[in-house]
Design an enzyme around this catalytic site. Sequence first.
Site, PDB file in Angstrom:
ATOM      1  N   LYS A   1      -7.378   8.132  -0.872  1.00  0.00           N
ATOM      2  CA  LYS A   1      -8.744   8.478  -0.439  1.00  0.00           C
ATOM      3  C   LYS A   1      -9.268   9.706  -1.173  1.00  0.00           C
ATOM      4  CE  LYS A   1      -7.907   6.518   4.148  1.00  0.00           C
ATOM      5  NZ  LYS A   1      -6.469   6.223   4.020  1.00  0.00           N
TER       6      LYS A   1
ATOM      7  N   ARG B   1       2.368  -0.535  10.655  1.00  0.00           N
ATOM      8  CA  ARG B   1       3.338  -0.394  11.738  1.00  0.00           C
ATOM      9  C   ARG B   1       3.782  -1.687  12.412  1.00  0.00           C
ATOM     10  NH1 ARG B   1      -0.128   4.269  14.309  1.00  0.00           N
ATOM     11  NH2 ARG B   1      -1.662   3.126  13.070  1.00  0.00           N
TER      12      ARG B   1
ATOM     13  N   ASP C   1     -13.433  14.604  -3.833  1.00  0.00           N
ATOM     14  CA  ASP C   1     -13.451  15.870  -4.558  1.00  0.00           C
ATOM     15  C   ASP C   1     -14.649  15.907  -5.506  1.00  0.00           C
ATOM     16  OD1 ASP C   1     -12.471  18.369  -5.660  1.00  0.00           O
ATOM     17  OD2 ASP C   1     -10.498  17.740  -4.966  1.00  0.00           O
TER      18      ASP C   1
ATOM     19  N   THR D   1     -10.783   3.069  10.543  1.00  0.00           N
ATOM     20  CA  THR D   1     -10.718   2.071  11.626  1.00  0.00           C
ATOM     21  C   THR D   1     -10.154   2.661  12.925  1.00  0.00           C
ATOM     22  OG1 THR D   1      -8.715   1.310  10.511  1.00  0.00           O
ATOM     23  CG2 THR D   1     -10.671  -0.073  10.316  1.00  0.00           C
TER      24      THR D   1
ATOM     25  N   LYS E   1       0.836  -1.201   0.000  1.00  0.00           N
ATOM     26  CA  LYS E   1       0.000   0.000   0.000  1.00  0.00           C
ATOM     27  C   LYS E   1       0.878   1.260   0.000  1.00  0.00           C
ATOM     28  CE  LYS E   1      -2.282   1.932   3.460  1.00  0.00           C
ATOM     29  NZ  LYS E   1      -2.870   3.237   3.682  1.00  0.00           N
TER      30      LYS E   1
ATOM     31  N   ASP F   1      -3.567   4.339  -1.790  1.00  0.00           N
ATOM     32  CA  ASP F   1      -4.576   4.756  -0.799  1.00  0.00           C
ATOM     33  C   ASP F   1      -4.472   6.253  -0.551  1.00  0.00           C
ATOM     34  OD1 ASP F   1      -6.483   4.755   1.234  1.00  0.00           O
ATOM     35  OD2 ASP F   1      -5.056   4.091   2.760  1.00  0.00           O
TER      36      ASP F   1
HETATM   37  O1  C5P Z   1       0.086   0.933  10.673  1.00  0.00           O
HETATM   38  P1  C5P Z   1      -1.285   0.354  10.495  1.00  0.00           P
HETATM   39  O2  C5P Z   1      -1.302  -1.158  10.549  1.00  0.00           O
HETATM   40  O3  C5P Z   1      -2.306   0.991  11.385  1.00  0.00           O
HETATM   41  O4  C5P Z   1      -1.664   0.728   8.980  1.00  0.00           O
HETATM   42  C1  C5P Z   1      -2.977   0.703   8.491  1.00  0.00           C
HETATM   43  C2  C5P Z   1      -3.018   1.468   7.218  1.00  0.00           C
HETATM   44  O5  C5P Z   1      -4.350   1.470   6.708  1.00  0.00           O
HETATM   45  C3  C5P Z   1      -2.618   2.929   7.348  1.00  0.00           C
HETATM   46  O6  C5P Z   1      -1.852   3.231   6.211  1.00  0.00           O
HETATM   47  C4  C5P Z   1      -3.912   3.712   7.318  1.00  0.00           C
HETATM   48  O7  C5P Z   1      -3.735   4.944   6.668  1.00  0.00           O
HETATM   49  C5  C5P Z   1      -4.797   2.806   6.487  1.00  0.00           C
HETATM   50  N1  C5P Z   1      -6.233   2.910   6.721  1.00  0.00           N
HETATM   51  C6  C5P Z   1      -6.811   2.690   7.960  1.00  0.00           C
HETATM   52  N2  C5P Z   1      -8.180   2.775   8.110  1.00  0.00           N
HETATM   53  C7  C5P Z   1      -8.956   3.048   7.073  1.00  0.00           C
HETATM   54  C8  C5P Z   1      -8.398   3.286   5.814  1.00  0.00           C
HETATM   55  C9  C5P Z   1      -7.021   3.192   5.677  1.00  0.00           C
HETATM   56  O8  C5P Z   1      -6.104   2.404   8.925  1.00  0.00           O
HETATM   57  N3  C5P Z   1     -10.268   3.046   7.215  1.00  0.00           N
END
Ligand code: C5P
Length: 225
Positions: free
Chosen positions: A65, A203, A68, A127, A36, A63
Site C-alpha cells: 500500500k 486467516r 508517499d 474492508t 499475497k 501488498d
Molecule cells: O486474513 P484475511 O482473510 O482477512 O486477509 C485479507 C488480507 O487482505 C489481509 O492481508 C489484509 O491486509 C488485506 N487487505 C484487506 N483490505 C483491504 C486491503 C487489503 O483486508 N482493503
Amino acid sequence: MFKKSWEKLIVALDIASEKKIKEVVQALYPKVKKFKVGLIAYTFLGPKIIKWINNQGGEVFLDLKFFDIPNTMSEAAKLAMDMGVWAFTVHLRSGKDSLRFLKEQLVSEAENRGQHPPLIIGVTELTSKKVSLSKVMTLAKVAYESKLDGVVCSVWEARKIKKSFGLLTITPGIRKRKEDDQTRIATVKDALKEDVDYFVVGRPIIKEKDYLKAVKKLLEERRER
Ligand code: C5P
C-alpha cells in the site's frame, strides 16, 4: 465454476515464519498460483520470500500500500518490478499526482527494459471499515483517472466499479459471518456472483492445519446471518 474459483484465489501469506510460509505455498501450489506478500511477510523476510515464491512457479501480489510523494512512490514501484511481482498496491489517498507519476515512470522504465510492468492496484477503503459505497467510488475514480489497472474493494462494490470504470477488482473480506476485524464481508460464492476478478483470503486458510482442505471448504461456504 469450481475451476474458476481456484484461479481467482489469492492466498494472503500474513505469517511471520519462513518455514510456515513455505509450507502453505507448497501445500497449495499449483492449485493456487497467486500469493499475497503484505506488511507482515515482507517486513519479516523482505525480497527473498518473493524470489522464493517466483522460483516455485507462484505469482506474487505485493501488498505494501505505497502512500508517499511522487518520487518515492515511483522509485519503490520500479523496485517492485525488479522483484518480478505480478501486481502491487498503492493507496489511492496518495492522490493523482503521485499515482500518475508512478504509472508514467513505471511504464517508461518497462519499455526501456522491454518487459511488461506489473499491475498497479489502488486500495480504496479497507474492508475492515464500515463505509458508504460513494466513498469507495470516489477513490475508485482516482484509480481510473490515474490510469491504474485495478482496485482493492469489497465484493459488494466490485460490480459497480467494473461497470463505471472497467477496472480489475480484487476483494478481501471473505467470510461467511462477522468474526474478526473484517467488516465488509462476503463469501466466495458471493464474489463469483458479483464477478470479481480475484479474491484474497488469509486467516481462514492459514490458521487451519490442512490448508488445501481449508480452501475447499471456503469455496463451498454459504453466508450466515
Ligand atoms: O486474513 P484475511 O482473510 O482477512 O486477509 C485479507 C488480507 O487482505 C489481509 O492481508 C489484509 O491486509 C488485506 N487487505 C484487506 N483490505 C483491504 C486491503 C487489503 O483486508 N482493503
